[in-house]
Scaffold this active site. Structure first.
Site, mmCIF file in Angstrom:
data_model
loop_
_atom_site.group_PDB
_atom_site.id
_atom_site.type_symbol
_atom_site.label_atom_id
_atom_site.label_comp_id
_atom_site.label_asym_id
_atom_site.label_seq_id
_atom_site.Cartn_x
_atom_site.Cartn_y
_atom_site.Cartn_z
ATOM 1 N N LYS A 8 0.733 -1.267 0.049
ATOM 2 C CA LYS A 8 0.034 0.143 -0.157
ATOM 3 C C LYS A 8 0.929 1.413 -0.074
ATOM 4 O O LYS A 8 1.964 1.240 0.419
ATOM 5 C CB LYS A 8 -0.893 -0.107 1.117
ATOM 6 C CG LYS A 8 -2.018 -1.097 1.450
ATOM 7 C CD LYS A 8 -2.774 -0.856 2.481
ATOM 8 C CE LYS A 8 -4.078 -1.727 2.520
ATOM 9 N NZ LYS A 8 -4.960 -1.741 1.704
ATOM 10 N N ARG B 245 -10.359 -11.340 1.879
ATOM 11 C CA ARG B 245 -11.288 -12.694 1.361
ATOM 12 C C ARG B 245 -10.578 -13.984 1.453
ATOM 13 O O ARG B 245 -11.093 -15.072 1.368
ATOM 14 C CB ARG B 245 -11.626 -12.394 -0.102
ATOM 15 C CG ARG B 245 -10.366 -12.259 -1.047
ATOM 16 C CD ARG B 245 -10.867 -11.356 -2.205
ATOM 17 N NE ARG B 245 -10.819 -9.877 -2.119
ATOM 18 C CZ ARG B 245 -11.297 -9.002 -3.080
ATOM 19 N NH1 ARG B 245 -11.326 -9.457 -4.235
ATOM 20 N NH2 ARG B 245 -11.024 -7.610 -2.556
HETATM 21 N N1 BES Z 1 -8.176 -3.711 4.430
HETATM 22 C C1 BES Z 1 -8.382 -3.239 2.994
HETATM 23 C C2 BES Z 1 -9.656 -2.627 2.734
HETATM 24 C C3 BES Z 1 -9.804 -1.359 3.658
HETATM 25 C C4 BES Z 1 -9.494 -0.056 2.890
HETATM 26 C C5 BES Z 1 -10.355 -1.208 4.931
HETATM 27 C C6 BES Z 1 -9.700 1.099 3.714
HETATM 28 C C7 BES Z 1 -10.462 -0.064 5.548
HETATM 29 C C8 BES Z 1 -9.989 1.035 4.943
HETATM 30 C C9 BES Z 1 -8.264 -4.525 2.042
HETATM 31 O O1 BES Z 1 -7.644 -5.627 2.471
HETATM 32 C C10 BES Z 1 -7.805 -4.102 0.659
HETATM 33 O O2 BES Z 1 -6.536 -3.611 0.922
HETATM 34 N N2 BES Z 1 -8.787 -3.949 -0.293
HETATM 35 C C11 BES Z 1 -8.173 -3.707 -1.523
HETATM 36 C C12 BES Z 1 -8.729 -4.587 -2.441
HETATM 37 C C13 BES Z 1 -8.159 -4.172 -4.022
HETATM 38 C C14 BES Z 1 -6.480 -4.605 -3.893
HETATM 39 C C15 BES Z 1 -8.994 -5.310 -4.994
HETATM 40 C C16 BES Z 1 -8.907 -2.196 -1.813
HETATM 41 O O3 BES Z 1 -9.953 -2.013 -1.439
HETATM 42 O O4 BES Z 1 -8.103 -1.418 -2.397
HETATM 43 MN MN MN Z 2 -5.506 -5.337 1.794
#
Ligand code: BES
Ligand code: MN
Ligand code: ZN
Length: 489
Positions: A266, A340
């Protein structure tokens, strides 16, 4: 230990009002009529309360408005808080008024002169919820005792009603504590230890370690945690308060104690927020605590997948193919779509072991749900209209935002992989829905199921009615009510 405000209850004693040191809260309905306690406070303060009414302050007031008179002459109190509230308020208004009091509760004591207000217990609950603070890492925070003395009609009845509610508040506070806790403190091991400690409440708690998870074939869950020094774990919490042969409700929580994204790292900005990526597991833990504390007459099993998503030379790479406990293979396109991968193995395990009457998973799963619904509503996905309706109703009664989202075959086909049974992402469009579709592949046809995407509601940057900035405990109240509505009658 979650810090729930303590409350004591007694008959109205007007003579106690003058000498009480601390805050004194009185209730005034919008019509401006004063009850006996308010009249006494008015007399002691030589008409200060009536002046508030006469100035028209109540006409513009709503439930939750509080007007404070500081260090009132004629009383020992440090303040008089005038809470605006109907004599027969709605449940949510009563909580709101209580929350206004909880927010201003300082060290020491407060006295609530509730008289015969019909929702006194709900006022107390609102105060307990909003009095929450997360202070374990503040070196100047002295141990705060938030004691509320409630003067009311029928104090025994109010106490019994409030005790059940305070069990829910204590569960929500546990959820908030877990969700607020930084990841260097709340490791997977520390998380499991805190859950194991709930055995003292009558829960059966098992901690499944990595070797057992490997034997079970939980390849998707394990691939998320394999880059971290913290061992992956699954914790199973059973509450057996119902008929011995009744199938349980299963609650499943995503417990990513920190989500760096893994090799699909990230960006730095805001990454610190990913300490809350175990929020789903936090809610499951808090609900189980509430059910145990109030002795719920239902069978509920809570399962959480605890992992840390870190980049390292052992970490899962984009392109890796892993095998789930179900046997389906997954091509990991993006290691940041890890929630997931954790949930699908825990969900499959829950169905294989418990054949649950219903299954509800909670996860801070997608940023896309925040784009869609903001911080007001959690995304609700379900394969079962009756269960879904029951949940939406419970959430509405409790004032917790929840909005149903669609599922469908067309979304599912976005998960097609060239080399495995599925990919772990579906691309940018409908990101929350394709995540839910991924999960549904691990739901048996006969299992009524709800997926709650709580990424937007688990932790927030501005205060809500019942919580300060940070973890909200969203879902504890709604799920507790759902258990009550569907499994205890
Ligand atoms: N934990 C994150 C989602 C999230 C984002 C929670 C902001 C709380 C606040 C999740 O694991 C994630 O990183 N999701 C990605 C999925 C994508 C790579 C398909 C996302 O939402 O960007
Ligand atoms: Mn994630
Ligand atoms: Zn995540």
């Amino acid at each position: 230990m979650p810090n729930v405000m303590t409350a004591t209850y007694a008959e109205v004693d007007l003579d106690a009002l003058a000498g009480f040191e601390g805050r004194v809260a009185i209730l005034i309905a919008p019509d401006g009529k004063l009850d006996a306690s308010a009249r006494r406070v008015n007399r002691l303060t030589k008409g200060a309360v009536a002046r508030v009414v006469d100035a028209g302050k109540l006409e513009e007031a709503r439930a939750g408005t509080v007007i404070t008179l500081g260090y009132p002459a004629g009383m020992a109190a440090e303040a008089v808080d005038i809470l605006c509230l109907e004599r027969r308020p709605t449940l949510l208004d009563a909580r709101k008024a209580g929350a206004a009091l909880g927010k201003v509760l300082k060290d020491g004591n407060a006295l609530l002169a509730a008289g015969s207000n019909s929702k006194t217990a709900q006022i107390v609950f609102g105060a307990a919820m909003r009095a929450y603070e997360f202070t374990p890492h503040k070196s100047d925070a002295n141990a705060k005792s938030r004691a509320l003395k409630v003067m009311c009609a029928k104090p025994e009845e109010i106490e019994a009603e409030a005790d059940t509610l305070l069990a829910i508040a204590e569960g929500a506070h546990m959820t908030r504590d877990l969700t607020n806790e930084p990841a260097n403190v709340l490791t997977t091991t520390e998380f499991a230890d805190r859950l194991k400690a709930m055995e003292s409440l009558g829960l059966e708690v098992e901690v499944l370690e990595e070797d057992e998870l490997e034997k079970l074939g939980m390849g998707t869950l394990l691939c998320v945690g394999q880059g971290s020094d913290s061992p992956s774990k699954v914790v199973v919490m059973q509450w057996k308060g119902g008929e011995p042969d009744a199938k349980p409700l299963a609650l499943i929580g995503k417990g990513v104690v920190f989500d760096t994204g893994g090799i699909s790292l990230k960006p730095a900005g805001g990454m610190e927020d990913m300490t809350m990526d175990m929020g789903g597991a936090g809610v499951v833990s808090g609900v189980m605590r509430s059910l145990a504390l109030r002795g719920a007459k239902a069978n509920v099993v809570g399962l959480v997948g605890l992992v840390e998503n870190m980049p390292s030379s052992n970490a899962t790479r984009p392109g890796d193919v892993v095998t789930s406990m179900k046997g389906d293979t997954v091509e990991v396109i993006n290691t940041d779509a890890e929630g997931r991968l954790v949930l699908c193995d825990v969900m499959w395990y829950a169905q294989e072991r418990f054949e649950p009457a219903g299954m509800i998973d909670l996860a801070t799963l997608t940023g896309a749900i925040i784009i869609g619904l903001g911080h007001e509503n959690a995304g609700v996905f379900s394969n079962d209209d009756a269960l879904c309706r029951a949940f939406l109703n419970a959430a509405e009664q409790e004032g917790e935002g929840a909005w149903r989202m669609p599922l469908g075959k067309a979304y599912d086909s976005m998960l097609k992989s060239r080399i495995a049974d599925m990919k772990n992402i579906g691309g940018r469009p409908a990101g929350s829905i394709t995540a839910a579709q991924f999960l549904q592949r691990f739901v048996k046809d006969e299992t009524p199921w709800i997926h709650l995407d709580i990424a937007g509601v688990a932790s927030v940057k501005s205060e809500t009615t019942l919580a300060p900035v940070g973890a909200t405990g969203w879902g504890v109240m709604a799920l507790n009510r759902l258990v009550q509505d569907m499994f205890e009658n």
